[in-house]
Every structure is written in structure tokens, then in C-alpha cells.
Design a protein around this motif. Structure first.
Motif, PDB file in Angstrom:
ATOM      1  N   LEU A 196       0.847  -1.179   0.000  1.00 44.45           N
ATOM      2  CA  LEU A 196       0.000   0.000   0.000  1.00 44.45           C
ATOM      3  C   LEU A 196       0.883   1.229   0.000  1.00 44.45           C
ATOM      4  O   LEU A 196       1.913   1.256   0.662  1.00 44.45           O
ATOM      5  N   SER A 197       0.492   2.272  -0.716  1.00 46.25           N
ATOM      6  CA  SER A 197       1.166   3.556  -0.636  1.00 46.25           C
ATOM      7  C   SER A 197       0.345   4.454   0.264  1.00 46.25           C
ATOM      8  O   SER A 197      -0.835   4.708  -0.022  1.00 46.25           O
ATOM      9  N   PHE A 198       0.962   4.949   1.317  1.00 46.71           N
ATOM     10  CA  PHE A 198       0.248   5.715   2.330  1.00 46.71           C
ATOM     11  C   PHE A 198       0.499   7.206   2.195  1.00 46.71           C
ATOM     12  O   PHE A 198       1.590   7.641   1.781  1.00 46.71           O
ATOM     13  N   GLY A 199      -0.507   7.967   2.611  1.00 45.49           N
ATOM     14  CA  GLY A 199      -0.287   9.372   2.840  1.00 45.49           C
ATOM     15  C   GLY A 199       0.467   9.569   4.146  1.00 45.49           C
ATOM     16  O   GLY A 199       0.700   8.613   4.894  1.00 45.49           O
ATOM     17  N   ALA A 200       0.816  10.817   4.430  1.00 45.48           N
ATOM     18  CA  ALA A 200       1.626  11.120   5.616  1.00 45.48           C
ATOM     19  C   ALA A 200       0.824  11.056   6.910  1.00 45.48           C
ATOM     20  O   ALA A 200       1.399  11.082   7.993  1.00 45.48           O
ATOM     21  N   GLY A 201      -0.494  10.998   6.796  1.00 48.70           N
ATOM     22  CA  GLY A 201      -1.327  10.881   7.978  1.00 48.70           C
ATOM     23  C   GLY A 201      -1.895  12.212   8.436  1.00 48.70           C
ATOM     24  O   GLY A 201      -1.297  13.274   8.222  1.00 48.70           O
ATOM     25  N   THR A 202      -3.061  12.144   9.074  1.00 51.81           N
ATOM     26  CA  THR A 202      -3.708  13.311   9.682  1.00 51.81           C
ATOM     27  C   THR A 202      -4.073  12.955  11.109  1.00 51.81           C
ATOM     28  O   THR A 202      -4.775  11.958  11.335  1.00 51.81           O
ATOM     29  N   THR A 203      -3.586  13.747  12.038  1.00 53.93           N
ATOM     30  CA  THR A 203      -3.904  13.530  13.445  1.00 53.93           C
ATOM     31  C   THR A 203      -5.159  14.317  13.795  1.00 53.93           C
ATOM     32  O   THR A 203      -5.229  15.529  13.550  1.00 53.93           O
ATOM     33  N   VAL A 204      -6.121  13.646  14.342  1.00 52.90           N
ATOM     34  CA  VAL A 204      -7.384  14.273  14.732  1.00 52.90           C
ATOM     35  C   VAL A 204      -7.445  14.417  16.245  1.00 52.90           C
ATOM     36  O   VAL A 204      -7.230  13.437  16.973  1.00 52.90           O
ATOM     37  N   THR A 205      -7.689  15.611  16.691  1.00 53.40           N
ATOM     38  CA  THR A 205      -7.973  15.848  18.105  1.00 53.40           C
ATOM     39  C   THR A 205      -9.420  16.319  18.218  1.00 53.40           C
ATOM     40  O   THR A 205      -9.922  17.038  17.347  1.00 53.40           O
ATOM     41  N   VAL A 206     -10.076  15.921  19.280  1.00 47.68           N
ATOM     42  CA  VAL A 206     -11.478  16.248  19.495  1.00 47.68           C
ATOM     43  C   VAL A 206     -11.594  17.045  20.783  1.00 47.68           C
ATOM     44  O   VAL A 206     -11.194  16.563  21.851  1.00 47.68           O
ATOM     45  N   ARG A 207     -12.146  18.235  20.679  1.00 43.18           N
ATOM     46  CA  ARG A 207     -12.299  19.123  21.841  1.00 43.18           C
ATOM     47  C   ARG A 207     -13.657  18.906  22.479  1.00 43.18           C
ATOM     48  O   ARG A 207     -14.674  18.793  21.800  1.00 43.18           O
ATOM     49  N   ALA A 208     -13.649  18.848  23.779  1.00 43.75           N
ATOM     50  CA  ALA A 208     -14.910  18.651  24.518  1.00 43.75           C
ATOM     51  C   ALA A 208     -15.775  19.909  24.467  1.00 43.75           C
ATOM     52  O   ALA A 208     -15.256  21.033  24.308  1.00 43.75           O
TER      53      ALA A 208
END
Lengths: 116, 110
Positions: free
Chosen positions: B98-110
Motif C-alpha cells: 500500500l502507498s500511504f499518505g503522511a497521515g492526519t492527526t485528529v484531536t477532538v475538543r470537549a
């Protein structure tokens, strides 16, 4: 976890020493892969195997070798570890019973390798 | 050669808000496309995949993605973010491996 076991899970080694990481699967998938994960780069393919004793290079293969003497085992060897090889290494499998290489891949839990 | 570009290395959303993660690909053949999620200190887990057929693909945990050939895109969405969605997300296109993207980190604020 699709029957994939990586060992060891953590390792610290010194520069210049050889290191072997093991991937073991119980799913009889034809294809096996080694990736490394580094911040900002996602996962990059090191080597892959499409059958026993059949392997090929990925995009970041320099400094690494692999072997697959049995369907279930895929070994990654760093012949002489360098600090640039400090990373998290993931094994993956794909293909399944239909031997289709374009199915999704299943990943192991990773091995965190630190070269000091 | 196949490649993937993920737009935005970090995304922060409020709990209950829309999650949108962008992915564009290049492929010389009809693509097989995937989204994976990675929780801290764990391996990658498949969220969803597109191979052929319906272009709107539904996955686990309420995520879905739409394949748009004209835009070479495969964006991931979830209508309402939950705290448990905090993780790193990877888009991938099928090549040998698989060729991957660099990734996206998701943070969720309360």
C-alpha cells in the motif's frame, strides 16, 4: 488482529549491531510486508514477499534484508543498525484465501526499535 | 506509480462537529483506496475501502468516504465527532503493498 504477531515489541540496540525482527502469521496470507513508520512520512514500504523465498524491494530498502522460508514467517534484518533506522516497524499481510494481492492489508502491533 | 496526498497534518474538531479528512491520489490504474485509523501505540485498523461499485463507501464507527474519479479524491467524513475518534488517520492506495499518505492527526475538543 488477523493473527499477526511481531517480535520483539520493543528493542534498543547499539549502532553497528545486527538486528532481526520477526513477523509470524496464522492466516495463510500469501503476501507479507514490512513497513517503517516515521513522523511526517506515514508508512513506507521496506520489502515485501509474494511467496516462500519470493521477495522484492520497496521504496526504502537500503540497509535492510528480508527472508521468508515458510509461509507464516517473514524476517526483517538490519545488517548493521544505524541511528536513522530508529523507527516503528510494522508487518502486514494481505491476499487471503483468494490470493488476491489487491485486498486490504492487515497490520501487526508494531516493533519500536531504537538504535543508540 | 501510485501516490497519496493528505491535506492537513492536524485537524481539531469539537465534539459533535463534522469530521472531514482530505485525501487525493494519483494512480495509473483504477485505484483501490483505503482509510486506516491508528490509535496510540497500536497497529493500523481498516476503516473502509473502495474497490469497485458504489462510490460512497460506509465504514466502521460511523465514517464514510466518497470516491470521486474526476477529482482524484477520496475524502473521509463523519457527521458527528466523538472523543473516541481522536487518532491518526491514513489514506492509502493499492499498489504492490500500500502507498500511504503522511497521515492526519485528529484531536477532538470537549
Amino acid at each position: 488482529d488477523a493473527g499477526i504477531t511481531q517480535s520483539p515489541r520493543h528493542k534498543v540496540t547499539e549502532t553497528g549491531t545486527p538486528v532481526t525482527l520477526r513477523c509470524h502469521q496464522t492466516e495463510n496470507h500469501r503476501y507479507m510486508y514490512w513497513y517503517r513508520q516515521d513522523p511526517g512520512h506515514g508508512l513506507r514500504l521496506i520489502h515485501y514477499s509474494y511467496g516462500v523465498k519470493d521477495t522484492d524491494k520497496g521504496e526504502v530498502s537500503d540497509g535492510y534484508s528480508v527472508s521468508r522460508s515458510k509461509t507464516e514467517d517473514f524476517l526483517l534484518t538490519l545488517e548493521s543498525a544505524t541511528s536513522s533506522q530508529t523507527s516503528v516497524y510494522f508487518c502486514a499481510i494481505s491476499g487471503g484465501p483468494a490470493r488476491n494481492p489487491y485486498t486490504e492489508a492487515f497490520f501487526g502491533q508494531g516493533t519500536r526499535l531504537t538504535v543508540v | 506509480a501510485q501516490s497519496v496526498t493528505q491535506l492537513g497534518s492536524h485537524v481539531s474538531v469539537s465534539e459533535g462537529a463534522l469530521v472531514l479528512l482530505r485525501c487525493n491520489y494519483s494512480s495509473s490504474v483504477p485505484p483501490y483506496l483505503f482509510w486506516y485509523v491508528q490509535y496510540p501505540n497500536q497497529g493500523l485498523q481498516l476503516l473502509l475501502k473502495y474497490t469497485t461499485g458504489a462510490t460512497l463507501v460506509k465504514g466502521i464507527n460511523g465514517f464514510e468516504a466518497e470516491f470521486k474519479k474526476s477529482e482524484t479524491s477520496f475524502h473521509l467524513t463523519k457527521p458527528s465527532a466523538h472523543m473516541s475518534d481522536a487518532a491518526e488517520y491514513f489514506c492509502a492506495v493499492r499498489s504492490m503493498g500500500l502507498s500511504f499518505g503522511a497521515g492526519t492527526t485528529v484531536t477532538v475538543r470537549a
